[in-house]
Design an enzyme around this catalytic site. Structure first.
Site, PDB file in Angstrom:
ATOM      1  N   PHE A 182       0.874  -1.179   0.000  1.00  0.00           N
ATOM      2  CA  PHE A 182       0.000   0.000   0.000  1.00  0.00           C
ATOM      3  C   PHE A 182       0.908   1.224   0.000  1.00  0.00           C
ATOM      4  O   PHE A 182       1.685   1.413   0.936  1.00  0.00           O
ATOM      5  CB  PHE A 182      -0.831  -0.073   1.276  1.00  0.00           C
ATOM      6  CG  PHE A 182      -1.807   1.041   1.511  1.00  0.00           C
ATOM      7  CD1 PHE A 182      -3.057   1.031   0.915  1.00  0.00           C
ATOM      8  CD2 PHE A 182      -1.504   2.073   2.393  1.00  0.00           C
ATOM      9  CE1 PHE A 182      -3.993   2.025   1.184  1.00  0.00           C
ATOM     10  CE2 PHE A 182      -2.430   3.072   2.662  1.00  0.00           C
ATOM     11  CZ  PHE A 182      -3.680   3.051   2.054  1.00  0.00           C
ATOM     12  N   SER A 189       4.395  13.827   3.177  1.00  0.00           N
ATOM     13  CA  SER A 189       2.985  13.581   3.476  1.00  0.00           C
ATOM     14  C   SER A 189       2.823  12.300   4.285  1.00  0.00           C
ATOM     15  O   SER A 189       2.897  11.203   3.748  1.00  0.00           O
ATOM     16  CB  SER A 189       2.203  13.484   2.151  1.00  0.00           C
ATOM     17  OG  SER A 189       0.958  12.890   2.357  1.00  0.00           O
ATOM     18  N   GLY A 190       2.637  12.489   5.603  1.00  0.00           N
ATOM     19  CA  GLY A 190       2.439  11.345   6.495  1.00  0.00           C
ATOM     20  C   GLY A 190       0.994  11.305   6.943  1.00  0.00           C
ATOM     21  O   GLY A 190       0.125  10.799   6.240  1.00  0.00           O
ATOM     22  N   GLU A 430      -0.664   3.007  10.335  1.00  0.00           N
ATOM     23  CA  GLU A 430      -2.102   2.793  10.071  1.00  0.00           C
ATOM     24  C   GLU A 430      -2.949   3.939  10.628  1.00  0.00           C
ATOM     25  O   GLU A 430      -4.081   3.731  11.060  1.00  0.00           O
ATOM     26  CB  GLU A 430      -2.572   1.452  10.650  1.00  0.00           C
ATOM     27  CG  GLU A 430      -3.049   0.482   9.578  1.00  0.00           C
ATOM     28  CD  GLU A 430      -3.867  -0.677  10.105  1.00  0.00           C
ATOM     29  OE1 GLU A 430      -4.097  -0.780  11.314  1.00  0.00           O
ATOM     30  OE2 GLU A 430      -4.280  -1.488   9.264  1.00  0.00           O
ATOM     31  N   ASP A 434      -2.510  10.142  17.484  1.00  0.00           N
ATOM     32  CA  ASP A 434      -2.826  11.563  17.725  1.00  0.00           C
ATOM     33  C   ASP A 434      -3.826  12.073  16.691  1.00  0.00           C
ATOM     34  O   ASP A 434      -4.803  12.757  17.017  1.00  0.00           O
ATOM     35  CB  ASP A 434      -1.549  12.425  17.619  1.00  0.00           C
ATOM     36  CG  ASP A 434      -0.359  11.742  18.249  1.00  0.00           C
ATOM     37  OD1 ASP A 434       0.214  12.292  19.180  1.00  0.00           O
ATOM     38  OD2 ASP A 434      -0.013  10.631  17.809  1.00  0.00           O
TER      39      ASP A 434
HETATM   40  S1  MYA Z   1      -0.198   2.923   5.808  1.00  0.00           S
HETATM   41  C1  MYA Z   1      -0.336   4.679   5.931  1.00  0.00           C
HETATM   42  C2  MYA Z   1      -1.268   5.122   6.982  1.00  0.00           C
HETATM   43  N1  MYA Z   1      -1.598   6.501   6.785  1.00  0.00           N
HETATM   44  C3  MYA Z   1      -2.662   7.022   7.352  1.00  0.00           C
HETATM   45  O1  MYA Z   1      -3.394   6.350   8.062  1.00  0.00           O
HETATM   46  C4  MYA Z   1      -2.962   8.443   7.053  1.00  0.00           C
HETATM   47  C5  MYA Z   1      -3.626   9.150   8.204  1.00  0.00           C
HETATM   48  N2  MYA Z   1      -4.336  10.326   7.734  1.00  0.00           N
HETATM   49  C6  MYA Z   1      -5.687  10.341   7.632  1.00  0.00           C
HETATM   50  O2  MYA Z   1      -6.354   9.377   7.975  1.00  0.00           O
HETATM   51  C7  MYA Z   1      -6.363  11.590   7.055  1.00  0.00           C
HETATM   52  O3  MYA Z   1      -5.435  12.276   6.266  1.00  0.00           O
HETATM   53  C8  MYA Z   1      -7.001  12.507   8.135  1.00  0.00           C
HETATM   54  C9  MYA Z   1      -7.919  13.524   7.415  1.00  0.00           C
HETATM   55  C10 MYA Z   1      -7.955  11.739   9.028  1.00  0.00           C
HETATM   56  C11 MYA Z   1      -5.929  13.181   8.981  1.00  0.00           C
HETATM   57  N3  MYA Z   1     -13.016   7.557   6.726  1.00  0.00           N
HETATM   58  O4  MYA Z   1     -10.592  17.175   5.009  1.00  0.00           O
HETATM   59  P1  MYA Z   1     -10.488  15.826   5.670  1.00  0.00           P
HETATM   60  C12 MYA Z   1     -13.346  12.099   4.651  1.00  0.00           C
HETATM   61  C13 MYA Z   1     -13.936   8.041   5.870  1.00  0.00           C
HETATM   62  O5  MYA Z   1     -10.661  15.752   7.141  1.00  0.00           O
HETATM   63  P2  MYA Z   1      -7.678  15.616   5.795  1.00  0.00           P
HETATM   64  C14 MYA Z   1       0.677   2.371   7.163  1.00  0.00           C
HETATM   65  O6  MYA Z   1       0.858   3.074   8.088  1.00  0.00           O
HETATM   66  C15 MYA Z   1     -13.931  13.293   5.359  1.00  0.00           C
HETATM   67  O7  MYA Z   1     -15.124  12.985   6.014  1.00  0.00           O
HETATM   68  N4  MYA Z   1     -13.881   9.274   5.410  1.00  0.00           N
HETATM   69  O8  MYA Z   1      -9.112  15.180   5.283  1.00  0.00           O
HETATM   70  C16 MYA Z   1       1.223   0.928   7.129  1.00  0.00           C
HETATM   71  C17 MYA Z   1     -14.108  14.242   4.211  1.00  0.00           C
HETATM   72  O9  MYA Z   1     -15.259  13.873   3.505  1.00  0.00           O
HETATM   73  P3  MYA Z   1     -16.308  14.991   3.062  1.00  0.00           P
HETATM   74  C18 MYA Z   1     -12.872  10.030   5.831  1.00  0.00           C
HETATM   75  O10 MYA Z   1      -7.758  16.781   6.703  1.00  0.00           O
HETATM   76  C19 MYA Z   1       0.529   0.146   8.157  1.00  0.00           C
HETATM   77  C20 MYA Z   1     -12.905  13.933   3.325  1.00  0.00           C
HETATM   78  O11 MYA Z   1     -12.505  12.610   3.647  1.00  0.00           O
HETATM   79  C21 MYA Z   1     -11.881   9.586   6.716  1.00  0.00           C
HETATM   80  O12 MYA Z   1      -6.835  15.713   4.605  1.00  0.00           O
HETATM   81  C22 MYA Z   1       0.879  -1.321   8.161  1.00  0.00           C
HETATM   82  C23 MYA Z   1     -11.746  14.875   3.568  1.00  0.00           C
HETATM   83  O13 MYA Z   1     -11.500  14.853   4.964  1.00  0.00           O
HETATM   84  C24 MYA Z   1     -11.986   8.284   7.160  1.00  0.00           C
HETATM   85  N5  MYA Z   1     -11.092   7.727   7.982  1.00  0.00           N
HETATM   86  O14 MYA Z   1      -7.185  14.329   6.641  1.00  0.00           O
HETATM   87  C25 MYA Z   1      -0.198  -1.967   8.936  1.00  0.00           C
HETATM   88  N6  MYA Z   1     -11.001  10.584   6.952  1.00  0.00           N
HETATM   89  O15 MYA Z   1     -15.537  15.912   2.159  1.00  0.00           O
HETATM   90  C26 MYA Z   1      -0.052  -3.403   9.244  1.00  0.00           C
HETATM   91  C27 MYA Z   1     -11.438  11.628   6.243  1.00  0.00           C
HETATM   92  O16 MYA Z   1     -17.391  14.232   2.372  1.00  0.00           O
HETATM   93  C28 MYA Z   1      -1.139  -3.762  10.204  1.00  0.00           C
HETATM   94  N7  MYA Z   1     -12.560  11.287   5.564  1.00  0.00           N
HETATM   95  O17 MYA Z   1     -16.767  15.652   4.341  1.00  0.00           O
HETATM   96  C29 MYA Z   1      -1.016  -5.082  10.829  1.00  0.00           C
HETATM   97  C30 MYA Z   1      -2.266  -5.451  11.531  1.00  0.00           C
HETATM   98  C31 MYA Z   1      -2.353  -6.874  11.881  1.00  0.00           C
HETATM   99  C32 MYA Z   1      -2.530  -7.839  10.810  1.00  0.00           C
HETATM  100  C33 MYA Z   1      -2.513  -9.354  11.220  1.00  0.00           C
HETATM  101  C34 MYA Z   1      -2.490 -10.374  10.002  1.00  0.00           C
HETATM  102  C35 MYA Z   1      -2.888 -11.689  10.287  1.00  0.00           C
END
Ligand code: MYA
Length: 623
Positions: A182, A189-190, A430, A434
């Site tokens: 992914f 951009s984080g 993920e 914060d």
């Molecule tokens: S992968 C990379 C991870 N990166 C991130 O998670 C990025 C974090 N940033 C954000 O989530 C957003 O940029 C934030 C909003 C939340 C800060 N659901 O103007 P906005 C809509 C639905 O607020 P921004 C990794 O780490 C919002 O309502 N909609 O946006 C590897 C609005 O819609 P509308 C959402 O200020 C991991 C529009 O988007 C959501 O730019 C490896 C714009 O919103 C949302 N969440 O930022 C993992 N957020 O215009 C492995 C916003 O209609 C895991 N919106 O009102 C392992 C687990 C175990 C596995 C076990 C296996 C068996």
């Protein structure tokens, strides 16, 4: 330096940046009156409207046949790991041993939720949470190897892919030994995901895009042959004809050419995973590989993340259980001052907290997964909460396990030191906790705000809206005077009535606090991060209370052997969570705390301006 989190070197600057984007977002959102029915418990909590459908009764997401299927897959995996897997070896090698990966590919471990027709095991979310727990209990590094592939790597194809895309790519990632990654994060951009700069330009013939840019900290970046890549593209608004840059998601094969990877990053933990930069130089992507439609990439990215977050709660529940077992073994056998450690109140308190944190985490993971399996679409806030809560709970549990083991806990052979290092990233990736806290608070406030707008409109035409006005009026009176407010008593078994009362009281105080904040700050609330974080923490505690009340009630009603213990944990949890909620809400309102937030803000500014601590040694010498 990890940059996805807000808590980076200069927290102040990072918060400002996030705040700017969140402010823009709230301003945009406040123009939209959200009339759609949202079934999310947490979203409605912000409105003071309690929708119990998602939380009571505790979801039964698997029938006997499904439970048997999950068990038949989970048991052999658990056995395999306990007999043939050594996490320390994977760490030494910098990757899990080839034989283990072979076994996982052959048994469908890379394709747990892919439907059978595409070569996967067709597990439900509840089944996936269980497998996360099994793998998480063994090695958090291996969990990421598998999780990055399926929680986010190919998840977009499953959720948004066309039939052709699914038929072409899902067999590759399920049985074809193609690792998927992914690619969202970039050097600049984080957490601020919408500010990506990687760009795709459509060719004049309209048959392909040319992709250029680079991505950072991509899990599996050096070994993946398939990527879900997010890039800016120029999109023409069909209504206005105006051109605008919007994010688009693409399925990119390494084989397209122009895709290269940097060297593996040297990380603090999860060292058996491959994390690299990935560069895209004039990569030709056929237009058929747009995922989820041109310009919809931001929503695609967010929903992939939303959809996978509950897996972290499963994973964390697994590793917490491993830590607790180690701590209990020691508490049962170690004698100091003439007593076993387990007899000391201090150790008992730690063990009780640890096991309750694990219980809450597991309850949340299965609650979210169960609701998703039962068809709920409004789980974003709950999934974010489960991610925040579980990654922090696991940190505390591992840290306390080390404390109980004392010097032994600090020694590598005990295994806890590796777990602690591995755990650290879970609070960052993920979605940094914060930023997810702000996401929970602001999304909730947006939803509450749209309701207040509805009310304002209703007051303009009171005769036509008497029902709404009366309902709201009685609710406010109830909240303000603490009478006739939320009642959870009928949802829980008798021994939990008092706990339910504490939860109900927290819900009512929370709704009042949201309303007060909205009236006091209006749109300016987006800049009040000291307050928003406390609001999010209160929502998290309340959601946790509801989870344990619901699950312990289920346990008691169906007479599970663990019912008594579950009721005890729910009781203990509610007392402390209630007191934290009251404390946090008090801080949101009281002048003394508000002043202390300004004081803290000033302290942070001073230290940033000074490039570090301002004070010297109390010796009046310069060092
Ligand atoms: S992968 C990379 C991870 N990166 C991130 O998670 C990025 C974090 N940033 C954000 O989530 C957003 O940029 C934030 C909003 C939340 C800060 N659901 O103007 P906005 C809509 C639905 O607020 P921004 C990794 O780490 C919002 O309502 N909609 O946006 C590897 C609005 O819609 P509308 C959402 O200020 C991991 C529009 O988007 C959501 O730019 C490896 C714009 O919103 C949302 N969440 O930022 C993992 N957020 O215009 C492995 C916003 O209609 C895991 N919106 O009102 C392992 C687990 C175990 C596995 C076990 C296996 C068996």
């Amino acid at each position: 330096m990890i940059r996805t989190g807000v808590t980076v070197v200069c927290r102040n600057t990072a918060l400002k940046v996030t705040s700017r984007y969140l402010r823009m977002s709230l301003a945009r959102r406040s123009n939209v009156s959200d009339q759609t029915v949202n079934t999310s418990f947490v979203a409605n909590l912000f409105r003071g409207e309690i929708h119990f459908g998602q939380v009571f009764p505790y979801p039964e997401a698997a029938d006997e046949e499904q439970k048997e299927y999950i068990r038949s897959l989970a048991e052999p995996v658990q056995r395999f790991f306990s007999e043939r897997y050594d996490p320390a070896e994977s760490e030494r090698l910098g990757r899990p041993p080839e034989a283990v990966l072979d076994e996982l590919w052959e048994t469908g471990g890379y394709a747990l939720m892919i439907p059978e027709e595409y070569g996967g095991l067709n597990m439900s979310n509840t089944g996936y949470a269980t497998m996360c727990s099994v793998v998480g209990a063994v090695d958090l590094g291996l969990a990421v190897v598998l999780g990055a592939h399926q929680s986010i790597g190919w998840k977009g194809i499953l959720l948004y892919g066309s039939e052709e895309q699914k038929r072409k790519y899902l067999p590759m990632v399920s049985t074809g030994r193609t690792v998927a990654a992914f690619a969202l994060t970039e050097p600049g951009s984080g957490s601020d995901a919408s500010s990506i700069r990687t760009r795709a330009v459509k060719s004049e013939c309209g048959k392909y895009y040319i992709l250029n840019g680079s991505k950072l900290w991509i899990t599996g970046g050096g070994i993946a042959d398939l990527f879900t890549v997010f890039a800016k593209t120029e999109v023409t608004d069909s209504r206005t004809g105006q051109k605008k840059d919007k994010v688009t998601a693409f399925i990119v094969e390494r084989g397209f050419g122009g895709v290269t990877s940097g060297p593996p990053e040297d990380k603090m933990g999860i060292r058996c995973t491959n994390t690299t930069e990935v560069y895209f130089d004039d990569v030709r992507i056929p237009v058929e590989n747009v995922l989820g439609g041109e310009g919809n990439g931001f929503k695609v990215a967010m929903n992939i993340l939303n959809n996978g977050r509950f897996g972290m709660a499963g994973t964390m529940a697994g590793i917490m259980s491993t830590c607790i077992t180690k701590a209990v073994e020691h508490a049962n056998s170690r004698v100091q001052f003439g007593k076993h450690l387990k007899e000391f109140g201090n150790v008992q308190e730690k063990l009780a907290r640890m096991t309750t944190l694990q219980y809450v985490t597991q309850s949340m993971g299965y609650m979210v997964a169960g609701n998703m399996d039962n068809g709920s679409k409004d789980y974003h806030l709950e999934a974010a909460i489960s991610k925040i809560f579980s990654s922090e709970a696991a940190w505390i549990v591992c840290d306390e396990a080390i404390q109980i083991l004392g010097g032994n806990g600090f020694m590598r052979p005990t295994g806890l030191e590796k777990i602690l290092r591995d755990l650290r990233i879970y609070r960052i990736f993920e979605g940094a906790n914060d930023v997810l806290r702000l996401f929970v608070a602001l999304s909730g406030i947006k939803y509450a705000g749209s309701h207040l707008k509805e009310l304002q409109l209703a007051f303009k035409h009171p005769t036509a809206n008497l029902g709404l006005i009366f309902k709201e009026g009685s609710r406010r009176v109830a909240r303000t005077f603490g009478v006739g407010g939320t009642d959870l008593g009928s949802f829980v078994v008798e021994p939990l009535r008092n706990s339910a009362h504490l939860c109900a009281e927290s819900i009512d105080s929370f709704a009042l606090a949201v309303e007060t904040l909205l009236f006091k700050y209006g749109k300016r609330i987006v800049d009040e991060q000291f307050l928003l974080i406390r609001l999010a923490d209160s929502a998290i505690d309340i959601y946790a209370m509801v989870n344990v009340l619901s699950r312990a009630t289920r346990a008691a009603r169906i007479n599970l052997p663990s019912a008594e213990q579950e009721v005890l944990m729910a009781k203990a949890w509610c007392v402390h969570a209630h007191s934290r909620v009251q404390g946090n809400l008090k801080q949101i309102n009281k002048r003394i705390y508000l002043e202390s937030f300004s004081t803290m803000s000033q302290i942070a500014k001073n230290v940033c301006e000074n490039g570090g601590v301002v004070h010297k040694l109390p010796l009046e010498i310069n060092l």
